[in-house]
Structure formats: C-alpha cells, structure tokens
Design a protein around this motif. Structure first.
Motif, PDB file in Angstrom:
ATOM      1  N   ALA A   1     -48.477-114.558 -44.820  1.00 28.44           N
ATOM      2  CA  ALA A   1     -48.301-115.735 -43.969  1.00 28.44           C
ATOM      3  C   ALA A   1     -46.827-115.998 -43.692  1.00 28.44           C
ATOM      4  N   LEU A   2     -46.531-116.412 -42.457  1.00 31.41           N
ATOM      5  CA  LEU A   2     -45.154-116.713 -42.073  1.00 31.41           C
ATOM      6  C   LEU A   2     -44.582-117.849 -42.917  1.00 31.41           C
ATOM      7  N   SER A   3     -45.393-118.830 -43.257  1.00 30.26           N
ATOM      8  CA  SER A   3     -44.907-119.953 -44.059  1.00 30.26           C
ATOM      9  C   SER A   3     -44.391-119.491 -45.414  1.00 30.26           C
ATOM     10  N   GLN A   4     -45.068-118.489 -45.985  1.00 28.68           N
ATOM     11  CA  GLN A   4     -44.611-117.959 -47.266  1.00 28.68           C
ATOM     12  C   GLN A   4     -43.340-117.129 -47.094  1.00 28.68           C
ATOM     13  N   ALA A   5     -43.222-116.430 -45.985  1.00 31.84           N
ATOM     14  CA  ALA A   5     -41.995-115.691 -45.708  1.00 31.84           C
ATOM     15  C   ALA A   5     -40.816-116.659 -45.579  1.00 31.84           C
ATOM     16  N   GLN A   6     -41.034-117.788 -44.925  1.00 31.10           N
ATOM     17  CA  GLN A   6     -39.979-118.792 -44.818  1.00 31.10           C
ATOM     18  C   GLN A   6     -39.616-119.353 -46.192  1.00 31.10           C
ATOM     19  N   PHE A   7     -40.612-119.540 -47.040  1.00 31.56           N
ATOM     20  CA  PHE A   7     -40.362-120.041 -48.392  1.00 31.56           C
ATOM     21  C   PHE A   7     -39.488-119.050 -49.166  1.00 31.56           C
ATOM     22  N   VAL A   8     -39.765-117.765 -49.038  1.00 34.01           N
ATOM     23  CA  VAL A   8     -38.970-116.744 -49.722  1.00 34.01           C
ATOM     24  C   VAL A   8     -37.521-116.802 -49.246  1.00 34.01           C
ATOM     25  N   ILE A   9     -37.325-116.924 -47.942  1.00 33.73           N
ATOM     26  CA  ILE A   9     -35.972-117.027 -47.389  1.00 33.73           C
ATOM     27  C   ILE A   9     -35.244-118.224 -47.998  1.00 33.73           C
ATOM     28  N   ALA A  10     -35.907-119.377 -48.009  1.00 29.42           N
ATOM     29  CA  ALA A  10     -35.281-120.590 -48.524  1.00 29.42           C
ATOM     30  C   ALA A  10     -34.919-120.451 -49.996  1.00 29.42           C
ATOM     31  N   ARG A  11     -35.845-119.924 -50.787  1.00 32.14           N
ATOM     32  CA  ARG A  11     -35.589-119.789 -52.217  1.00 32.14           C
ATOM     33  C   ARG A  11     -34.429-118.834 -52.487  1.00 32.14           C
ATOM     34  N   ALA A  12     -34.371-117.745 -51.750  1.00 38.45           N
ATOM     35  CA  ALA A  12     -33.301-116.768 -51.971  1.00 38.45           C
ATOM     36  C   ALA A  12     -31.932-117.333 -51.616  1.00 38.45           C
ATOM     37  N   LEU A  13     -31.907-118.385 -50.806  1.00 38.11           N
ATOM     38  CA  LEU A  13     -30.652-119.034 -50.433  1.00 38.11           C
ATOM     39  C   LEU A  13     -30.353-120.260 -51.293  1.00 38.11           C
ATOM     40  N   GLY A  14     -31.242-120.577 -52.236  1.00 37.70           N
ATOM     41  CA  GLY A  14     -30.981-121.651 -53.183  1.00 37.70           C
ATOM     42  C   GLY A  14     -31.581-122.992 -52.846  1.00 37.70           C
ATOM     43  N   PHE A  15     -32.585-123.011 -51.973  1.00 36.78           N
ATOM     44  CA  PHE A  15     -33.204-124.280 -51.572  1.00 36.78           C
ATOM     45  C   PHE A  15     -34.651-124.331 -52.033  1.00 36.78           C
ATOM     46  N   ALA A  16     -35.116-125.528 -52.309  1.00 32.89           N
ATOM     47  CA  ALA A  16     -36.448-125.692 -52.882  1.00 32.89           C
ATOM     48  C   ALA A  16     -37.558-125.399 -51.882  1.00 32.89           C
ATOM     49  N   SER A  17     -37.268-125.500 -50.585  1.00 31.41           N
ATOM     50  CA  SER A  17     -38.300-125.310 -49.570  1.00 31.41           C
ATOM     51  C   SER A  17     -37.648-124.946 -48.244  1.00 31.41           C
ATOM     52  N   TRP A  18     -38.472-124.494 -47.300  1.00 27.91           N
ATOM     53  CA  TRP A  18     -37.973-124.204 -45.960  1.00 27.91           C
ATOM     54  C   TRP A  18     -37.441-125.468 -45.269  1.00 27.91           C
ATOM     55  N   PRO A  19     -38.134-126.607 -45.324  1.00 28.18           N
ATOM     56  CA  PRO A  19     -37.571-127.822 -44.717  1.00 28.18           C
ATOM     57  C   PRO A  19     -36.209-128.203 -45.308  1.00 28.18           C
ATOM     58  N   ALA A  20     -36.029-127.973 -46.618  1.00 27.63           N
ATOM     59  CA  ALA A  20     -34.725-128.291 -47.237  1.00 27.63           C
ATOM     60  C   ALA A  20     -33.632-127.397 -46.671  1.00 27.63           C
ATOM     61  N   LEU A  21     -33.935-126.119 -46.453  1.00 22.60           N
ATOM     62  CA  LEU A  21     -32.964-125.213 -45.831  1.00 22.60           C
ATOM     63  C   LEU A  21     -32.649-125.659 -44.409  1.00 22.60           C
ATOM     64  N   VAL A  22     -33.680-126.035 -43.650  1.00 28.15           N
ATOM     65  CA  VAL A  22     -33.467-126.472 -42.270  1.00 28.15           C
ATOM     66  C   VAL A  22     -32.545-127.691 -42.234  1.00 28.15           C
ATOM     67  N   ARG A  23     -32.805-128.675 -43.089  1.00 21.91           N
ATOM     68  CA  ARG A  23     -31.967-129.876 -43.118  1.00 21.91           C
ATOM     69  C   ARG A  23     -30.519-129.517 -43.468  1.00 21.91           C
ATOM     70  N   HIS A  24     -30.346-128.598 -44.416  1.00 19.82           N
ATOM     71  CA  HIS A  24     -28.998-128.214 -44.830  1.00 19.82           C
ATOM     72  C   HIS A  24     -28.236-127.560 -43.671  1.00 19.82           C
ATOM     73  N   VAL A  25     -28.874-126.638 -42.977  1.00 18.04           N
ATOM     74  CA  VAL A  25     -28.215-125.951 -41.870  1.00 18.04           C
ATOM     75  C   VAL A  25     -27.880-126.943 -40.759  1.00 18.04           C
ATOM     76  N   GLU A  26     -28.790-127.854 -40.484  1.00 19.61           N
ATOM     77  CA  GLU A  26     -28.519-128.862 -39.448  1.00 19.61           C
ATOM     78  C   GLU A  26     -27.314-129.716 -39.824  1.00 19.61           C
ATOM     79  N   GLN A  27     -27.184-130.047 -41.114  1.00 22.74           N
ATOM     80  CA  GLN A  27     -26.035-130.814 -41.578  1.00 22.74           C
ATOM     81  C   GLN A  27     -24.736-130.017 -41.409  1.00 22.74           C
TER      82      GLN A  27
END
Length: 443
Positions: free
Chosen positions: A85-111
């Motif tokens: 699932a794409l949602s799980q692929a996004q979760f893997v990306i977020a975790r590998a970058l140090g974020f608890a979830s994909w939405p947390a990564l999105v918020r960080h990049v937007e900031q």
C-alpha cells in the motif's frame, strides 16, 4: 520502532514534498515487483539522501550500506503485510527521516519552506549550534524570542540545548564545535531549560546526561567543561550517571561527575580506578554479592584498572563469570580491549584461555575481531595474542592465512610463534601500574 530517533537520513536544505511523494510511489512499485527491487530502491535513495546533504560527516557518508539494509528490511516488514500500500510506503519514508508519521513529515517540510516560521528558524538554529556559528544563533534568537523553548518536530522532541550534546539528536548533526561551551552558555542565557528532557534512549534524556555519555564532546576535549557549565546552571545529576558514562566509553567524565558530587557504587568505582572506594565496599558489615563482584571485575577489566582487578580477584571475584548477554568472560573483554597486562594477570590467576562465549568464540578470536574488523588502534594486540598463544590458546590455520594478519607482521609473528611449536613463555603476574582506558565503545 525503527529507526532510533537519531539514526535517520537527512533532509536537503530545501526539501520538496513532491520528491518524497515520488519516492513513496517508487517504493510501492518496488514492493510489487518483488525480488531485489526493494533493495535496489533503498540503496539508491540512501545514496541520494546522503549526497544531497552538504554537512554530512564523513563517517555517516561511509555508512550507506547499513542504512540501506535497515530501510529495506523495515520496508518489507511494513509493505508485505499491507499489500504494498502507498500509505505504508509513505510511512516508511517518514520513519527513515525521523518522523512519527507521514503527516508529521509533511508539516515539517511545509514549515521549512516558510522561512519566517518557527520550524524553519529551529532548523537553522540547530545547524548554527553544531557548526558553532554564534552570530547566526544570536540573530535567530533575537528574531524569535521563544525559539529557545521550542522543540524539534522530529520524534526525539529535542530542544536546541540538546543539540549542544551531539548525542540523541539526528546523527548527521552530532558534531561538536570547539566553542560549544560558549554556544550552550548563549542558549542558557536566552532562557533554555537546563533540565528539559528529550525522547531518546527510552525518554527523559537531559542535556547533561547526553553530554557526559557522548563521544563527540569527549573527542573535542570539552566534555567536562560543558558538563561544568550545565551543573553550575543547576542541572540535576541523573541516577547512576557515573555508570552511564563508563558504559558509553567516557571514563574521564565518570571521574569528573563523581568529583562534582555524583554518587558512586562498586562497579563505577572499579571503572574509574577508585581502589580506595572499592576496598571500603568490603569492610564489615558490607559484603558485595557475587553479581556485584562480577560486574565490578568486568568494568575494571574494560578500563585496564589492574590494581582494582587484582583486589577484586583477591576477594573472591569469579574469573569464570559470564556476561548475561554474550556469554563472555573477563578474559574475553580484556583481549577485546587490547589490555595485555590485564590479560596476563587473568591468565596468571587461572582464567580459561579457550573459554567460549555464546557464539563459541574464544578470547583470542575477540582480540582478532577488535583489531581486524573494528580496526581498533589503541590497545596492545600483538602482546595480547602472544600471551594467549603462549598460554595454549588455539590458533586456527585460517587466521594465519588471513591477508589482514599478514599485512601486520607483529600480529602474524604473535600467532605463528605458537603455531610453529616454539617454546611458550612462562606466565607471570604483571606490575600494578595503570594504563588509560580503551576508546569509547560504539563510537
């Protein structure tokens, strides 16, 4: 959960959300393709992430293969159970970058993309701290008065003061500038909470606890000075702080915090060479348990505290006591650390020269691993090998044929002498002088 909050890939200076969305789509397709497609995806992404970050330390750049294996394994675990699932692929990306979830990564990049945001200022301040750029840090603190009390949006939730420790935060920012004490003083003067806690190593990590267990300020020669600043500003001593220093290869910091009032126990006293305290632990009515004696013996062995080792053996410490995790004996540990005088002392007291650990490795094998695999430079490895071989340790033919051994004549001669059947030297108890402890484990 994988990964540790600090063992993460870096973001580039100007990250793109579309870039990470595309990486997630590629990961989902690699999962569907099967075979080694996922391994190839991980290797490419890790290499690109490392190359895109200009401030990545050299030792982190050399660590790409391990990172790729970790990410590939985590991705298989998450995606195979979810049908790629794409949602799980996004979760893997977020975790590998140090974020608890994909939405947390999105918020960080937007900031980050909003230069006037608190999140962007925090990231620039963190970079200023680890590079020692005091003017930039002063400017950011002046423009954002509440910044010093903000926390990272990454999983570790560190404050800016935590970054001065070069420990627990994202690994590519684990660097200690020469002026880090001045940097930390600036943060404290601006209102940083000296005992703020970060969510690393199980949680509750203060800057002081991270500083005195960190290899980077130790290597920079500022560990104790930085600890003094924090203590002078009211930092509390974590429980068993001296023991934590020793377990992280920082004996100088352990001795220093004890001088500053940290409590001492038998094991920690053995590690810093406090024979006076060790001796008092045997005064009636006190009597250390076998487990306490075994722990103290291992610590003294690790840090080459020969007089303490001798004292503990004289009072009944068990030479054959095994480590609960790896099954090693004190002789294994002394051989691994290259502490030749302690090796000779343990052998003279009857230590089993070919004792096997949980993986059926001998002390001699531990010494070879430390020198050849981990490339430990500090330590008297030829002398260790000679002592073990002279005491009858097995020398396997393949060790003599190893090209790495042949490239180090001292190692080869130490092993070949026994293999050729030369006369073995008599064992004797070494003098009671003391050497410096081994380099920090896990550096």
């Amino acid at each position: 959960m994988y990964p540790n909050p600090q063992d993460v890939l870096p973001l580039p200076p100007r990250p793109s959300l579309e870039h990470y969305r595309q990486r997630a789509r590629e990961l989902a397709r690699a999962c569907e393709a099967g075979g080694d497609a996922l391994d190839g995806w991980a290797a490419r992404w890790v290499r690109q992430a490392v190359e895109s970050h200009p401030g990545m330390p050299d030792h982190q750049r050399r660590d790409t293969e391990r990172r790729a294996r970790q990410i590939a394994g985590f991705a298989r675990e998450r995606l195979n159970a979810a049908g790629c699932a794409l949602s799980q692929a996004q979760f893997v990306i977020a975790r590998a970058l140090g974020f608890a979830s994909w939405p947390a990564l999105v918020r960080h990049v937007e900031q980050l993309l909003a230069r006037d945001s608190a999140g962007s200022a925090f990231e620039r301040a963190a970079d200023a701290i680890v590079s020692g750029d005091i003017p930039e840090l002063e400017r950011l603190l002046a423009e954002h008065p509440g910044l010093v009390r903000e926390r990272s949006s990454r999983e570790h939730r560190a404050t800016l003061l935590h970054y001065a420790s070069a420990n627990g935060v994202e690994n590519w920012r684990q660097k200690t500038p020469p002026n880090v004490v001045d940097v930390a003083r600036l943060l404290l003067d601006a209102g940083a909470a000296v005992d703020a806690e970060a969510d690393v190593y199980g949680g509750g990590a203060t800057t002081l606890g991270l500083v005195v267990t960190s290899a980077h300020p130790r290597a920079a020669g500022v560990q104790n000075a930085l600890a003094d600043l924090l203590l002078d500003r009211g930092a509390r001593m974590p429980a068993r702080i001296a023991w934590y220093c020793l377990m992280n290869g920082c004996p100088e910091a352990a001795a220093h915090v004890v001088e500053r009032g940290a409590p001492l126990d038998l094991e920690s006293a053995a590690g810093i060479g406090r024979l006076d305290y060790v001796a008092r632990c045997f005064e009636p009515p006190r009597a250390p348990s076998p487990a306490e004696l075994a722990a103290a013996l291992r610590m003294a062995t690790w840090y080459d505290r020969r007089d303490v080792v001798r004292h503990l053996l004289d009072r009944g410490a068990n030479l054959a006591a095994r480590d609960a995790k790896d099954g090693s004996t004190p002789l294994h540990l002394a051989a691994y650390c290259g502490n030749s005088a302690v090796v000779e002392l343990l052998l003279s007291r009857g230590a089993a020269v070919d004792a096997l650990d949980a993986e059926r490795a001998t002390p001699l094998a531990w010494a070879l691993h430390a020198r050849l695999e981990e490339r430990r430079a500090r330590g008297e490895y030829p002398a260790v090998l000679r002592a073990l071989a002279a005491a009858g340790a097995e020398v396997r033919p393949e060790w003599l044929e190893d090209p790495r051994v042949r490239r180090e004549p001292d190692l080869y001669r130490a092993l070949a002498r026994d293999a050729a059947g030369d006369e073995r030297s008599a064992r004797r108890e070494p003098e009671a002088d003391r050497a410096e402890g081994p380099p920090a484990r896990g550096e």
